[in-house]
Design an enzyme around this catalytic site. Structure first.
Site, PDB file in Angstrom:
ATOM      1  N   HIS A  79       0.839  -1.207   0.000  1.00 28.75           N
ATOM      2  CA  HIS A  79       0.000   0.000   0.000  1.00 28.75           C
ATOM      3  C   HIS A  79       0.869   1.249   0.000  1.00 28.75           C
ATOM      4  O   HIS A  79       1.972   1.267   0.558  1.00 28.75           O
ATOM      5  CB  HIS A  79      -0.991  -0.005   1.169  1.00 28.75           C
ATOM      6  CG  HIS A  79      -0.384  -0.037   2.544  1.00 28.75           C
ATOM      7  ND1 HIS A  79       0.086   1.082   3.176  1.00 28.75           N
ATOM      8  CD2 HIS A  79      -0.203  -1.067   3.414  1.00 28.75           C
ATOM      9  CE1 HIS A  79       0.518   0.762   4.384  1.00 28.75           C
ATOM     10  NE2 HIS A  79       0.370  -0.543   4.547  1.00 28.75           N
ATOM     11  N   ASP A  81      -0.116   4.315   1.123  1.00 27.76           N
ATOM     12  CA  ASP A  81      -0.458   5.320   2.131  1.00 27.76           C
ATOM     13  C   ASP A  81       0.238   5.026   3.453  1.00 27.76           C
ATOM     14  O   ASP A  81       0.725   3.908   3.697  1.00 27.76           O
ATOM     15  CB  ASP A  81      -1.970   5.382   2.334  1.00 27.76           C
ATOM     16  CG  ASP A  81      -2.566   4.050   2.788  1.00 27.76           C
ATOM     17  OD1 ASP A  81      -2.122   3.001   2.270  1.00 27.76           O
ATOM     18  OD2 ASP A  81      -3.461   4.055   3.644  1.00 27.76           O
ATOM     19  N   GLU A 143      -5.046   1.745   2.482  1.00 34.40           N
ATOM     20  CA  GLU A 143      -5.057   0.559   3.331  1.00 34.40           C
ATOM     21  C   GLU A 143      -5.262   0.932   4.797  1.00 34.40           C
ATOM     22  O   GLU A 143      -5.912   0.211   5.553  1.00 34.40           O
ATOM     23  CB  GLU A 143      -3.741  -0.212   3.158  1.00 34.40           C
ATOM     24  CG  GLU A 143      -3.697  -1.570   3.844  1.00 34.40           C
ATOM     25  CD  GLU A 143      -3.191  -1.535   5.280  1.00 34.40           C
ATOM     26  OE1 GLU A 143      -3.301  -2.565   5.967  1.00 34.40           O
ATOM     27  OE2 GLU A 143      -2.693  -0.470   5.723  1.00 34.40           O
ATOM     28  N   GLU A 144      -4.701   2.072   5.190  1.00 35.99           N
ATOM     29  CA  GLU A 144      -4.736   2.464   6.590  1.00 35.99           C
ATOM     30  C   GLU A 144      -6.083   3.032   7.026  1.00 35.99           C
ATOM     31  O   GLU A 144      -6.295   3.259   8.224  1.00 35.99           O
ATOM     32  CB  GLU A 144      -3.633   3.508   6.876  1.00 35.99           C
ATOM     33  CG  GLU A 144      -2.216   3.031   6.601  1.00 35.99           C
ATOM     34  CD  GLU A 144      -1.709   2.034   7.636  1.00 35.99           C
ATOM     35  OE1 GLU A 144      -2.510   1.635   8.518  1.00 35.99           O
ATOM     36  OE2 GLU A 144      -0.526   1.665   7.568  1.00 35.99           O
TER      37      GLU A 144
END
Length: 382
Positions: A79, A81, A143-144
């Site tokens: 990811h 982010d 993703e976060e």
């Protein structure tokens, strides 16, 4: 043909390009600048690059870069982010890569921008003509804060490959299963009034006390009924993370809010748990005649299980020299498994450094990671 920068410059460029994702709008960024960097580098290496927009936010996108043709290839996924950070708590600028004490410091070094750079380094000398099966580098958004990028891929139903390595921080030890997650907000609505006479109101705070008792009793039930020894914490966890209610000591509390995080072991499913949660809360409040509102802060990530005899699991164990284990943290792995891409979680960072001030990646993890990825590419794609 231009060539991408060398490894430390790749990591430095990614760390230096902010791409924070957050449920708080004021902290949330797009990831387009990171995607554009990756696209340029991978095109220079001969990859076919597709940028997949996220319908929810034009500033965010996934990148799917493919070298070679055919089916049943290898996906290296990460990811783009990071979580938010508080620069005042860092000893160094979190958006500038800094080398010291045999470590690389910067936001995203462990979790997990550096893995994307390491994957590019592992693929640097490959040519499409050398591959019998395709190599895919996948870079996702958000993703976060909701797994939006991976969910978009799953909704599209596009086959990515047969085998997948997700480079989340595992200390270069493979993970083949992890717990699920869902986060919920419970808001109890009562009636305020003067504290001198309880009959003038209906306390939402006292009602929430009953709710908390019911939730803790449910947690005990879940933990007695469900246990998986593969996990360091072998039972489902339910964390009461935040509570707020009322505004003054001499006023009956008219509204009270609680947020919780529930992490089920494999065999439990987030949708079923949410369906079980709501009636328990309503039953706890019924004697008081209080109203309740529910909000899914995070819809839910299912537990991940990749079978122990899957080729990618056996290969990861062989290349890392460590048995495949289990993790309490969640990843995008369940979405890739749902697409028919057998997935193992394996990356150079340590989870202890993730989401922390002065996040770092040890320098001595770089070469072993590149070599491991090269071997995985060779065994699956060549």
């Amino acid at each position: 043909m231009p060539r991408p920068p060398r490894l430390l410059d790749l990591i430095g460029a990614l760390v230096g390009t902010p791409s924070v994702s957050s449920f708080e709008r004021g902290l949330d960024h797009g990831n387009r600048a990171v995607i554009n960097l990756l696209a340029t580098w991978l095109e220079d290496l001969g990859f076919r690059v597709q940028i997949q927009d996220l319908d929810t936010d034009p500033a965010k996108a996934n990148l799917i870069a493919t070298l070679g043709a055919g089916e049943d290839g290898l996906v290296l996924a990460g990811h783009t982010d990071t979580v938010p950070c508080e620069p005042a708590l860092w000893q160094r600028d979190p958006f500038t890569l800094h080398e010291a004490d045999n470590r690389l410091y910067g936001l995203g070094t462990a979790d997990m921008k550096a893995f994307l750079a390491l994957a590019i380094e592992a693929a640097r000398d490959l040519r499409a003509a050398d591959l019998k099966r395709p190599l895919v580098l996948l870079a996702t958004a958000d993703e976060e804060s909701g797994m939006l990028g991976a969910r978009r891929l799953a909704e599209a139903g596009r086959a990515l490959g047969r085998h997948c390595i997700v480079g989340e921080p595992t200390g270069l030890k493979p993970i083949r299963q992890h717990k699920g997650i869902f986060d919920e907000r419970i808001r109890v609505v009562g009636r305020s009034g003067h504290s001198s006479d309880p009959t003038l109101g209906n306390s939402a705070l006292e009602g929430m006390h009953d709710v908390i008792g019911a939730l803790l009793a449910w947690r005990t039930e879940l933990q007695k009924a469900h246990r998986d020894a593969a996990f360091h914490v072998p039972v489902p966890t339910l964390n009461l993370g935040h509570i707020h209610g009322g505004d003054n000591p001499n006023r009956i509390c008219g509204a009270c809010e609680l947020t919780l995080d529930l992490r089920p072991v494999p065999g439990l499913y987030t949708a079923a748990l949410r369906e079980a949660l709501h009636p328990r809360v309503r039953a706890a409040l019924a004697p008081r005649g209080l109203k309740v509102e529910f909000e899914a802060i995070f819809d839910g990530l299912p537990p991940m299980v990749t079978q122990a005899d899957a080729h990618i699991v056996r290969l990861a164990e062989q290349l890392s020299g460590a048995p495949a284990g289990a993790a309490a943290f969640g990843t995008e792995g369940p979405y890739f498994n749902a697409l028919g891409c057998e997935t193992v979680i394996l990356g150079p960072g340590n989870i202890e450094q993730a989401h922390q001030p002065d996040e770092y990646l040890a320098l001595d993890r770089l070469t072993p990671t590149v070599e491991l990825l090269k071997q995985a590419i060779s065994r699956i794609c060549q």
